[in-house]
Write an enzyme that holds these catalytic residues in place. Structure first.
Site, PDB file in Angstrom:
ATOM      1  N   TYR A 130       0.850  -1.243   0.135  1.00 48.60           N
ATOM      2  CA  TYR A 130       0.052  -0.114  -0.127  1.00 48.60           C
ATOM      3  C   TYR A 130       0.909   1.243  -0.050  1.00 48.60           C
ATOM      4  O   TYR A 130       1.898   1.273   0.696  1.00 48.60           O
ATOM      5  CB  TYR A 130      -0.881   0.075   1.057  1.00 48.60           C
ATOM      6  CG  TYR A 130      -1.955   1.087   1.340  1.00 48.60           C
ATOM      7  CD1 TYR A 130      -3.000   1.462   0.477  1.00 48.60           C
ATOM      8  CD2 TYR A 130      -1.487   2.224   2.428  1.00 48.60           C
ATOM      9  CE1 TYR A 130      -3.505   2.547   0.573  1.00 48.60           C
ATOM     10  CE2 TYR A 130      -2.365   3.209   2.514  1.00 48.60           C
ATOM     11  CZ  TYR A 130      -3.211   3.495   1.733  1.00 48.60           C
ATOM     12  OH  TYR A 130      -3.929   4.638   1.647  1.00 48.60           O
ATOM     13  N   ASP A 147      -5.883  10.592  -2.353  1.00 53.65           N
ATOM     14  CA  ASP A 147      -6.423  11.622  -1.604  1.00 53.65           C
ATOM     15  C   ASP A 147      -7.901  12.116  -2.016  1.00 53.65           C
ATOM     16  O   ASP A 147      -8.690  11.018  -2.175  1.00 53.65           O
ATOM     17  CB  ASP A 147      -5.572  12.921  -1.407  1.00 53.65           C
ATOM     18  CG  ASP A 147      -4.193  12.623  -0.677  1.00 53.65           C
ATOM     19  OD1 ASP A 147      -4.271  11.810   0.008  1.00 53.65           O
ATOM     20  OD2 ASP A 147      -3.156  13.401  -0.886  1.00 53.65           O
ATOM     21  N   ASP A 206      -3.104   5.640  -2.357  1.00 64.98           N
ATOM     22  CA  ASP A 206      -3.992   6.716  -2.065  1.00 64.98           C
ATOM     23  C   ASP A 206      -3.721   7.996  -2.728  1.00 64.98           C
ATOM     24  O   ASP A 206      -2.716   8.575  -2.744  1.00 64.98           O
ATOM     25  CB  ASP A 206      -3.469   7.082  -0.438  1.00 64.98           C
ATOM     26  CG  ASP A 206      -4.252   8.167  -0.001  1.00 64.98           C
ATOM     27  OD1 ASP A 206      -5.212   8.586  -0.432  1.00 64.98           O
ATOM     28  OD2 ASP A 206      -3.955   8.287   1.278  1.00 64.98           O
ATOM     29  N   GLU A 226     -13.239   4.873   6.644  1.00 68.41           N
ATOM     30  CA  GLU A 226     -12.174   5.390   7.401  1.00 68.41           C
ATOM     31  C   GLU A 226     -12.766   5.573   8.901  1.00 68.41           C
ATOM     32  O   GLU A 226     -13.723   6.065   9.165  1.00 68.41           O
ATOM     33  CB  GLU A 226     -11.598   6.636   6.894  1.00 68.41           C
ATOM     34  CG  GLU A 226     -10.487   7.319   7.531  1.00 68.41           C
ATOM     35  CD  GLU A 226      -9.384   6.456   7.633  1.00 68.41           C
ATOM     36  OE1 GLU A 226      -9.433   5.292   8.073  1.00 68.41           O
ATOM     37  OE2 GLU A 226      -8.396   6.873   7.082  1.00 68.41           O
ATOM     38  N   ASN A 230      -8.333  -0.151   7.717  1.00 66.42           N
ATOM     39  CA  ASN A 230      -7.355   0.640   8.038  1.00 66.42           C
ATOM     40  C   ASN A 230      -6.821   0.402   9.517  1.00 66.42           C
ATOM     41  O   ASN A 230      -7.380   0.792  10.291  1.00 66.42           O
ATOM     42  CB  ASN A 230      -7.578   1.962   7.730  1.00 66.42           C
ATOM     43  CG  ASN A 230      -6.413   2.970   7.833  1.00 66.42           C
ATOM     44  OD1 ASN A 230      -5.048   2.398   8.111  1.00 66.42           O
ATOM     45  ND2 ASN A 230      -6.409   4.268   7.989  1.00 66.42           N
ATOM     46  N   GLU A 236     -11.299   9.823  -1.751  1.00 72.65           N
ATOM     47  CA  GLU A 236     -11.997  10.160  -0.335  1.00 72.65           C
ATOM     48  C   GLU A 236     -12.961  11.238  -0.701  1.00 72.65           C
ATOM     49  O   GLU A 236     -12.691  11.909  -1.508  1.00 72.65           O
ATOM     50  CB  GLU A 236     -10.979  10.070   0.708  1.00 72.65           C
ATOM     51  CG  GLU A 236     -10.129  11.518   0.517  1.00 72.65           C
ATOM     52  CD  GLU A 236      -9.004  11.451   1.508  1.00 72.65           C
ATOM     53  OE1 GLU A 236      -8.539  12.354   2.177  1.00 72.65           O
ATOM     54  OE2 GLU A 236      -8.402  10.487   1.602  1.00 72.65           O
ATOM     55  N   ARG A 263     -13.230   5.891  -0.520  1.00 71.90           N
ATOM     56  CA  ARG A 263     -13.294   5.908   0.948  1.00 71.90           C
ATOM     57  C   ARG A 263     -14.017   6.930   1.507  1.00 71.90           C
ATOM     58  O   ARG A 263     -14.302   7.771   0.912  1.00 71.90           O
ATOM     59  CB  ARG A 263     -11.602   6.298   1.012  1.00 71.90           C
ATOM     60  CG  ARG A 263     -11.567   6.707   2.756  1.00 71.90           C
ATOM     61  CD  ARG A 263     -10.257   7.277   2.883  1.00 71.90           C
ATOM     62  NE  ARG A 263      -9.997   8.505   3.843  1.00 71.90           N
ATOM     63  CZ  ARG A 263      -8.850   8.678   4.431  1.00 71.90           C
ATOM     64  NH1 ARG A 263      -7.622   8.424   4.057  1.00 71.90           N
ATOM     65  NH2 ARG A 263      -9.023   9.932   5.216  1.00 71.90           N
ATOM     66  N   ASP A 300       0.043  15.923   5.949  1.00 70.38           N
ATOM     67  CA  ASP A 300      -1.099  15.159   5.179  1.00 70.38           C
ATOM     68  C   ASP A 300      -2.209  15.869   5.161  1.00 70.38           C
ATOM     69  O   ASP A 300      -3.431  15.748   5.400  1.00 70.38           O
ATOM     70  CB  ASP A 300      -1.218  13.954   5.660  1.00 70.38           C
ATOM     71  CG  ASP A 300      -2.399  13.079   5.039  1.00 70.38           C
ATOM     72  OD1 ASP A 300      -2.437  13.302   3.832  1.00 70.38           O
ATOM     73  OD2 ASP A 300      -2.974  12.132   5.517  1.00 70.38           O
ATOM     74  N   CYS A 318      -5.608  13.859   7.634  1.00 65.04           N
ATOM     75  CA  CYS A 318      -5.471  12.559   8.165  1.00 65.04           C
ATOM     76  C   CYS A 318      -6.897  12.029   8.465  1.00 65.04           C
ATOM     77  O   CYS A 318      -7.577  12.880   9.456  1.00 65.04           O
ATOM     78  CB  CYS A 318      -4.655  12.065   9.184  1.00 65.04           C
ATOM     79  SG  CYS A 318      -4.475  10.535   9.987  1.00 65.04           S
ATOM     80  N   HIS A 339      -7.503   4.726  -4.274  1.00 62.35           N
ATOM     81  CA  HIS A 339      -8.694   5.059  -3.556  1.00 62.35           C
ATOM     82  C   HIS A 339      -8.755   6.614  -3.615  1.00 62.35           C
ATOM     83  O   HIS A 339      -7.834   7.093  -3.540  1.00 62.35           O
ATOM     84  CB  HIS A 339      -9.150   4.417  -2.207  1.00 62.35           C
ATOM     85  CG  HIS A 339      -7.833   4.796  -1.166  1.00 62.35           C
ATOM     86  ND1 HIS A 339      -8.030   6.132  -0.590  1.00 62.35           N
ATOM     87  CD2 HIS A 339      -6.993   4.147  -0.550  1.00 62.35           C
ATOM     88  CE1 HIS A 339      -6.924   5.964   0.320  1.00 62.35           C
ATOM     89  NE2 HIS A 339      -6.300   4.801   0.085  1.00 62.35           N
TER      90      HIS A 339
END
Length: 297
Positions: free
Chosen positions: A48, A91, A89, A191, A213, A118, A161, A62, A126, A116
């Site tokens: 990942y 984002d 990821d 998440e 996760n 989100e 996500r 992040d 985060c 993914h």
């Protein structure tokens, strides 16, 4: 040697078969190709690439500051050195639906097996921090549809996500996830679920594969692989584990070096030269040029 011998289409096909097996697939996070190679050496099922770890490695928080080119470049460098499936990821998808479509196309061509996006607003943060904000469900649906339409390999996995558990509530997160599946998401990443009961409730409500996760120091209870398997989850990620392990070891070693004036006391805690060369498969490069490996350790 040099690169993976398994072409991305075949890797994606195998990943799909493993997902269909019902076995829980473990994907530790890798922030560099060398870390990914060690993950493969330890016989995990996949790798990942965490947005949090990648941004931290660049010295950034992040909050969505990394660019598509940075993420794609690092992702391609990581996945080309291993035979394991790799997911990344993305984002919030780097912008609006058209940007999401371009991001998916770029990542697919970089050799990844899935990605993914989100449902947070920029600046994102985060998933285990407070103060997150969400885009509307309709806006996220448009992004997912754009992503699903953009991919050229049917085996490339589109993951959605949702951060709604921490912003709204569990039922709202499930409702969003159901809409995302209808829009074309093939896996859901819920998440910041709190505990085993919430993971179970999410599993009961969603028919597609689910990603768990297991990040440290967050809002989720750290469940074992046995627990997650029993709950029916399909993939578990450990996004920042390797970075945290590495940074703690580096900090300890630098403190010892600063205080003692020598690294001698830390040598036994280090990866040896021989171990590094074995991981790099140094000797096999002699097949290209015998002068590259003509020494003994």
């Amino acid at each position: 040697m040099l690169t993976s011998k398994l072409p991305p289409p075949e890797r994606r096909s195998r990943f799909r078969q493993e997902l269909a097996s019902g076995k829980l697939l473990r994907f530790p996070g890798a922030f560099s190709p060398l870390v990914a190679m060690m993950i493969e050496q330890h016989r995990f099922e996949g790798v990942y690439i965490s947005g949090a770890a990648l941004s931290a490695d660049l010295g950034l928080p992040d909050i969505g500051l990394t660019t598509l080119s940075e993420v794609a470049s690092r992702s391609e460098a990581i996945t080309r050195m291993i035979n394991l499936p790799t997911i990344v990821d993305l984002d919030t998808g780097f912008g609006e639906p058209a940007n999401v479509a371009r991001a998916v196309t770029t990542i697919e061509r970089a050799g990844l097996c899935g990605c993914h996006i989100e449902d947070q607003l920029f600046p994102k943060r985060c998933g285990h921090l407070d103060g997150k904000q969400l885009v509307s469900t309709d806006e996220m649906v448009r992004k997912i549809k754009a992503a699903a339409d953009a991919k050229s390999d049917s085996n490339f996995l589109m993951i959605a996500r949702t951060d709604a558990r921490g912003v709204e509530n569990l039922d709202a997160a499930i409702e969003r996830a159901q809409r995302y599946v209808d829009a074309g998401a093939e896996m859901i990443f819920p998440e910041a679920l709190a505990d085993e009961s919430e993971f179970a409730k999410f599993r009961a409500a969603i028919d597609v594969p689910l990603l768990a996760n297991m990040t440290e120091f967050g809002k989720s209870q750290l469940l074992s692989t046995d627990q997650l398997s029993s709950l029916g989850y399909n993939v578990v990620i450990y996004p920042v584990t390797t970075l945290r392990l590495a940074m703690h070891a580096i900090e300890t070693g630098l403190q010892d070096l600063a205080s003692a004036g020598t690294q001698q006391g830390s040598v036994n805690s280090m990866q040896t030269r021989q171990e590094l060369y074995q991981l790099l498969n140094y000797e096999s490069y002699a097949e290209i040029d015998r002068k590259l490996f003509n020494f003994k350790l």
